[in-house]
Design a protein around this motif. Structure first.
Motif, short mmCIF file in Angstrom:
data_model
loop_
_atom_site.label_atom_id
_atom_site.label_comp_id
_atom_site.label_asym_id
_atom_site.label_seq_id
_atom_site.Cartn_x
_atom_site.Cartn_y
_atom_site.Cartn_z
N TYR A 118 0.82 -1.21 0.00
CA TYR A 118 0.00 0.00 0.00
C TYR A 118 0.86 1.26 0.00
CZ TYR A 118 -3.84 -3.20 0.97
OH TYR A 118 -4.76 -4.21 0.90
N THR A 119 1.94 1.27 0.78
CA THR A 119 2.79 2.47 0.78
C THR A 119 3.47 2.63 -0.58
OG1 THR A 119 4.63 1.26 1.82
CG2 THR A 119 3.17 2.50 3.28
N ARG A 120 3.92 1.54 -1.20
CA ARG A 120 4.53 1.64 -2.53
C ARG A 120 3.54 2.18 -3.56
NH1 ARG A 120 6.31 -3.59 -1.55
NH2 ARG A 120 4.95 -4.40 -3.17
N CYS A 121 2.25 1.91 -3.33
CA CYS A 121 1.21 2.34 -4.28
C CYS A 121 0.62 3.70 -3.93
CB CYS A 121 0.12 1.27 -4.35
SG CYS A 121 0.68 -0.25 -5.15
N GLY A 122 1.24 4.42 -3.00
CA GLY A 122 0.84 5.80 -2.76
C GLY A 122 -0.05 6.07 -1.57
N PHE A 123 -0.35 5.07 -0.76
CA PHE A 123 -1.15 5.30 0.44
C PHE A 123 -0.26 5.82 1.56
CE2 PHE A 123 -3.89 2.48 -1.88
CZ PHE A 123 -5.17 2.88 -1.54
N THR A 124 -0.85 6.67 2.40
CA THR A 124 -0.15 7.16 3.58
C THR A 124 -1.00 6.86 4.81
OG1 THR A 124 -1.13 9.36 3.34
CG2 THR A 124 1.04 9.01 2.34
N ILE A 125 -0.35 6.81 5.96
CA ILE A 125 -1.05 6.52 7.21
C ILE A 125 -1.79 7.78 7.65
CG2 ILE A 125 -0.80 5.92 9.65
CD1 ILE A 125 1.69 4.27 8.81
N ALA A 126 -3.09 7.66 7.85
CA ALA A 126 -3.90 8.76 8.35
C ALA A 126 -4.05 8.67 9.86
CB ALA A 126 -5.28 8.76 7.69
N SER A 127 -4.12 7.44 10.37
CA SER A 127 -4.22 7.20 11.82
C SER A 127 -3.89 5.74 12.07
CB SER A 127 -5.63 7.54 12.34
OG SER A 127 -6.59 6.67 11.76
N GLU A 128 -3.79 5.38 13.33
CA GLU A 128 -3.52 3.99 13.68
C GLU A 128 -4.06 3.69 15.06
OE1 GLU A 128 0.76 3.17 15.02
OE2 GLU A 128 0.98 4.96 13.78
N ARG A 131 -4.00 -2.36 16.45
CA ARG A 131 -3.98 -3.42 15.44
C ARG A 131 -3.76 -2.94 14.01
NH1 ARG A 131 -9.21 -7.21 16.73
NH2 ARG A 131 -8.73 -7.66 18.89
N PHE A 132 -4.27 -1.76 13.71
CA PHE A 132 -4.40 -1.34 12.30
C PHE A 132 -3.72 -0.03 11.99
CE2 PHE A 132 -8.32 -3.79 13.15
CZ PHE A 132 -8.25 -4.72 12.13
N PHE A 133 -3.29 0.09 10.72
CA PHE A 133 -3.00 1.36 10.10
C PHE A 133 -4.22 1.71 9.27
CE2 PHE A 133 1.55 -0.17 10.14
CZ PHE A 133 2.00 0.74 11.08
N ASN A 134 -4.72 2.92 9.44
CA ASN A 134 -5.78 3.45 8.58
C ASN A 134 -5.07 4.32 7.56
OD1 ASN A 134 -8.16 2.43 10.03
ND2 ASN A 134 -7.28 3.66 11.68
N MET A 135 -5.21 3.95 6.29
CA MET A 135 -4.43 4.59 5.23
C MET A 135 -5.34 5.29 4.23
SD MET A 135 -1.50 1.67 4.71
CE MET A 135 -0.25 2.85 4.13
N ILE A 136 -4.78 6.26 3.54
CA ILE A 136 -5.57 7.08 2.62
C ILE A 136 -4.72 7.41 1.38
CG2 ILE A 136 -4.88 9.21 3.75
CD1 ILE A 136 -7.69 10.28 3.20
N GLN A 137 -5.43 7.58 0.28
CA GLN A 137 -4.81 8.09 -0.94
C GLN A 137 -5.79 9.07 -1.57
OE1 GLN A 137 -3.89 6.39 -5.26
NE2 GLN A 137 -2.74 5.31 -3.69
#
Length: 140
Positions: A118-128, A131-137
């Motif tokens: 996901y990070t390679r495809c342009g997502f960034t962490i919005a919150s965490e 258990r989870f990273f919540n990611m956004i693009q």
């Protein structure tokens, strides 16, 4: 060649998810069996990932007013690490744009190697959380 089609068999699609996610469910003591997954995905936009005529994965989207939530992206184990996941993310972005939204969101287990995809495809962490990273693009 990778194709995408509307999911024809939710049970088979849910089985792919269960097979891929079982170790995470066990690690976090989440009691999700295949029938529970079918119930959870029934109301989503479900797409099969098809390679050489065989369903090898799934994309599941929940569409809102301004954003699209990538609820699930699964690629069967024997087809992983072949670029299919990255292609499926590109397709997810295309679908989200087609739905007219500005953002694509997802949630990934922190211990999942998919985080790196996901990070390679342009997502960034919005919150965490624990258990989870919540990611956004942003896709505008």
């Amino acid at each position: 060649m990778i194709l995408y089609q509307s999911t024809r068999d939710l049970s088979a699609s849910a089985q792919i998810t269960y097979n891929n996610m079982r170790t995470y469910y066990e690690y976090y003591a989440v009691n999700w069996e295949q029938p529970t997954i079918v119930e959870q995905i029934a109301g989503l936009e479900n797409w099969d990932i098809v390679c050489d005529g065989e369903v090898v994965g799934a994309i599941r989207l929940a569409v809102g007013d301004d954003e699209c939530y990538l609820r699930d992206l699964q690629v069967s184990a024997q087809y992983q690490n072949q670029g299919i996941g990255a292609q499926a993310i590109t397709e997810s972005v295309r679908l989200a744009r087609e739905y007219g939204v500005n953002q694509l969101r997802l949630r990934v287990f922190k211990i999942s190697p998919a985080y790196h995809l996901y990070t390679r495809c342009g997502f960034t962490i919005a919150s965490e959380d624990d258990r989870f990273f919540n990611m956004i693009q942003n896709i505008t």
